[in-house]
Design an enzyme around this catalytic site. Structure first.
Site, PDB file in Angstrom:
ATOM      1  N   LYS A 170       0.861  -1.183   0.000  1.00  0.00           N
ATOM      2  CA  LYS A 170       0.000   0.000   0.000  1.00  0.00           C
ATOM      3  C   LYS A 170       0.897   1.232   0.000  1.00  0.00           C
ATOM      4  CE  LYS A 170      -1.632   2.906   2.883  1.00  0.00           C
ATOM      5  NZ  LYS A 170      -1.724   4.147   2.077  1.00  0.00           N
ATOM      6  N   GLU A 245      10.100   2.058  10.391  1.00  0.00           N
ATOM      7  CA  GLU A 245      11.069   3.149  10.259  1.00  0.00           C
ATOM      8  C   GLU A 245      10.254   4.423  10.336  1.00  0.00           C
ATOM      9  OE1 GLU A 245      12.516   6.248   8.658  1.00  0.00           O
ATOM     10  OE2 GLU A 245      12.734   5.089   6.805  1.00  0.00           O
ATOM     11  N   CYS A 279      13.185  11.711   6.698  1.00  0.00           N
ATOM     12  CA  CYS A 279      13.113  11.364   8.115  1.00  0.00           C
ATOM     13  C   CYS A 279      14.472  11.479   8.793  1.00  0.00           C
ATOM     14  CB  CYS A 279      12.553   9.955   8.277  1.00  0.00           C
ATOM     15  SG  CYS A 279      13.355   8.741   7.222  1.00  0.00           S
ATOM     16  N   GLU A 379       9.349  17.043  14.661  1.00  0.00           N
ATOM     17  CA  GLU A 379       9.791  16.782  13.291  1.00  0.00           C
ATOM     18  C   GLU A 379       8.999  17.695  12.356  1.00  0.00           C
ATOM     19  OE1 GLU A 379      10.826  12.939  10.567  1.00  0.00           O
ATOM     20  OE2 GLU A 379       8.874  12.948  11.563  1.00  0.00           O
TER      21      GLU A 379
END
Length: 479
Positions: A170, A245, A279, A379
């Site tokens: 997906k 992750e 990331c 973040e």
């Protein structure tokens, strides 16, 4: 208008059980350029059934057979690189040069690294009177993000194939076209029916259903920590393995003996690469307090060389961020940094001059940031760099580790052994040393809320394997 309204299940392009479309927006123009179908539980059920039916035979293929299959996939992928790059540029705004070299190139790199690792890997060993066997874990659900779509698709699909698993992918519904093209690559390469399946859709309708599904043996997820928690909770009831992750707030420590002219510029470029949507972006630059003014001047000059604009033009260094949602989040965090009293060095709220549409963000640098500020802790996932002072090496290490994340870090020093000593003390899954090139064979994954498990090359293959001990066998068959 492109339309990609079918899913790839059991080796065929099939209609969704219940038709529903999702618009795909070009973030540079804010216009819909494609439509995909949104899947449902019924579509996931079909894909899982196909993968389960294919697993007994595919899991028993030889290593040599899977090597040949990966070679075919890589060959076909290489033929489609330009198509993949163009799609990536349209769906998530990557400058076309970056889309070709890094975005599409990353997928090719992971396929090649996994292929080499599979050729060298042994799946059985004799230990005393026990045969230790590593075998495919089963049917795996793969959920991939929009920021590096082919990087993450290839980093999951290739090792799953190498391990002998069957799978359902997906991709992110924000940037799904590259996933469709990858499915076309898999079909042309002759991947057996049911081994690779693609179902598009959003997280609640497809991703969470995959994670909950009793027919799925493992979930491999890349995305935000918030979404990763949802996947882990959904998977818990069936006690399936979950490899994740997740987010990061990576420190970049410039030690006092670093070459500041090059190290600062390199850090700025690394933070702003891919519009800051990585990331592992080094978004916290830690510098000696007595070097702060020198560093800010270099950082400002570097940032202001970034050309922001039309991602189809070769000269563009930075395109838009991926969506209106991301744009508004980043703008809000820039405003928060100003309110908290961080020193604005360059950039700031709003679009860059001359751009009145598209989700373009001004390359922004804050100086004299303290690690308790929101811009140093959240973040941001945009081109925003926070520069923090430190007085001692001990303080730098403490600041670097003072985060819920632990995905990546960087250390800059002219003394490699000194950088290594500091790197050993940083709680992160990967520490990059001065001017280090990307390594597709190094393990990638995080500590703390940056996830668990490791990806890339043989590390990724091991994530998709179970370990079986056959006790009492002392022969040498197949060794």
């Amino acid at each position: 208008m492109q339309e990609h309204l079918k899913f790839y299940i059991n080796g065929e392009w099939v209609d969704p059980v219940t038709p529903k479309t999702i618009d795909v927006i070009n973030p540079a123009t804010e216009e819909t350029f494609a439509k995909i179908s949104g899947g449902s539980k019924a579509d996931v059920d079909k894909a899982v059934a196909a993968a389960r039916a294919a697993f007994p035979k595919f899991s028993q293929t030889s290593k040599a057979e899977r090597v040949e299959l990966l070679k075919k996939i890589l060959t076909v992928y290489q033929k489609r690189v330009e198509d993949i790059a163009q799609a990536c540029s349209s769906e998530m705004g990557a400058p076309i040069g970056l889309a070709r070299s890094a975005q599409a190139g990353a997928g090719m790199g992971h396929l090649a690294a996994t292929l080499k690792s599979l050729e060298e890997m042994e799946f059985e060993q004799q230990r005393g009177s026990s045969r230790i066997i590593r075998e495919a874990i089963g049917v795996v659900g793969l959920i991939t993000p929009w920021n590096w779509p082919l990087n993450q698709i290839a980093a999951k699909v290739a090792p799953a194939i190498a391990a002998g698993c069957t799978m359902i992918l997906k991709p992110s519904e924000v940037a799904p076209i590259t996933g469709v093209l990858f499915a076309e690559v898999m079909h042309e390469a002759g991947v057996p029916p049911g081994v690779f399946n693609l179902v598009n859709g959003d997280g609640p309708s497809v991703g969470q259903v995959l994670a909950e599904h009793p027919g799925v043996d493992m979930m491999s997820f890349t995305g935000s920590t918030r979404a990763g928690i949802i996947v882990a909770k959904a998977a818990a009831d069936t006690v399936k393995r979950v490899s994740q992750e997740l987010g990061g707030k990576s420190p970049n420590i410039l030690l006092p003996d670093a070459d500041f002219e090059t190290a600062v510029a390199r850090g700025v470029y690394a933070c702003f690469n891919n519009s800051g949507q990585s990331c592992n972006a080094p978004t916290r630059m830690l510098v000696p307090a007595d070097k702060m003014e020198e560093v800010l001047a270099i950082a400002k000059a570097t940032a202001e060389k970034h050309t922001v604009g039309d991602p189809t033009k070769d000269a563009t260094m930075m395109g838009p961020v991926v969506s209106e949602v991301q744009f508004k989040k980043i703008q809000g965090l820039i405003e928060e940094g100003i309110k908290e009293g961080a020193k604005m060095i360059t950039g700031g709220p709003g679009r860059p001059e001359g751009l009145d549409r598209g989700y373009f963000v001004r390359p922004t640098i804050f100086g004299n940031v303290s690690n308790d500020m929101i811009i140093a802790r959240e973040e941001i996932f945009g081109p925003v760099l926070s520069i923090l002072p430190y007085d001692t090496e001990e303080e730098a290490i403490a600041i670097a580790n003072d985060t819920v994340y632990g995905l990546s870090a960087s250390v800059e020093s002219k003394d490699a052994d000194h950088a290594l000593r500091v790197g050993r003390r940083i709680r992160a899954g990967q520490v990059r040393m001065t001017a280090t090139a990307w390594d597709s064979f190094a393990p990638f994954g995080g500590y703390k809320q940056s996830g668990n498990g490791r990806e890339f090359a043989d590390w990724g293959i091991h994530d998709f394997l179970e370990v079986k001990a056959i006790v009492g066998y002392e022969g040498t068959a197949n060794l």
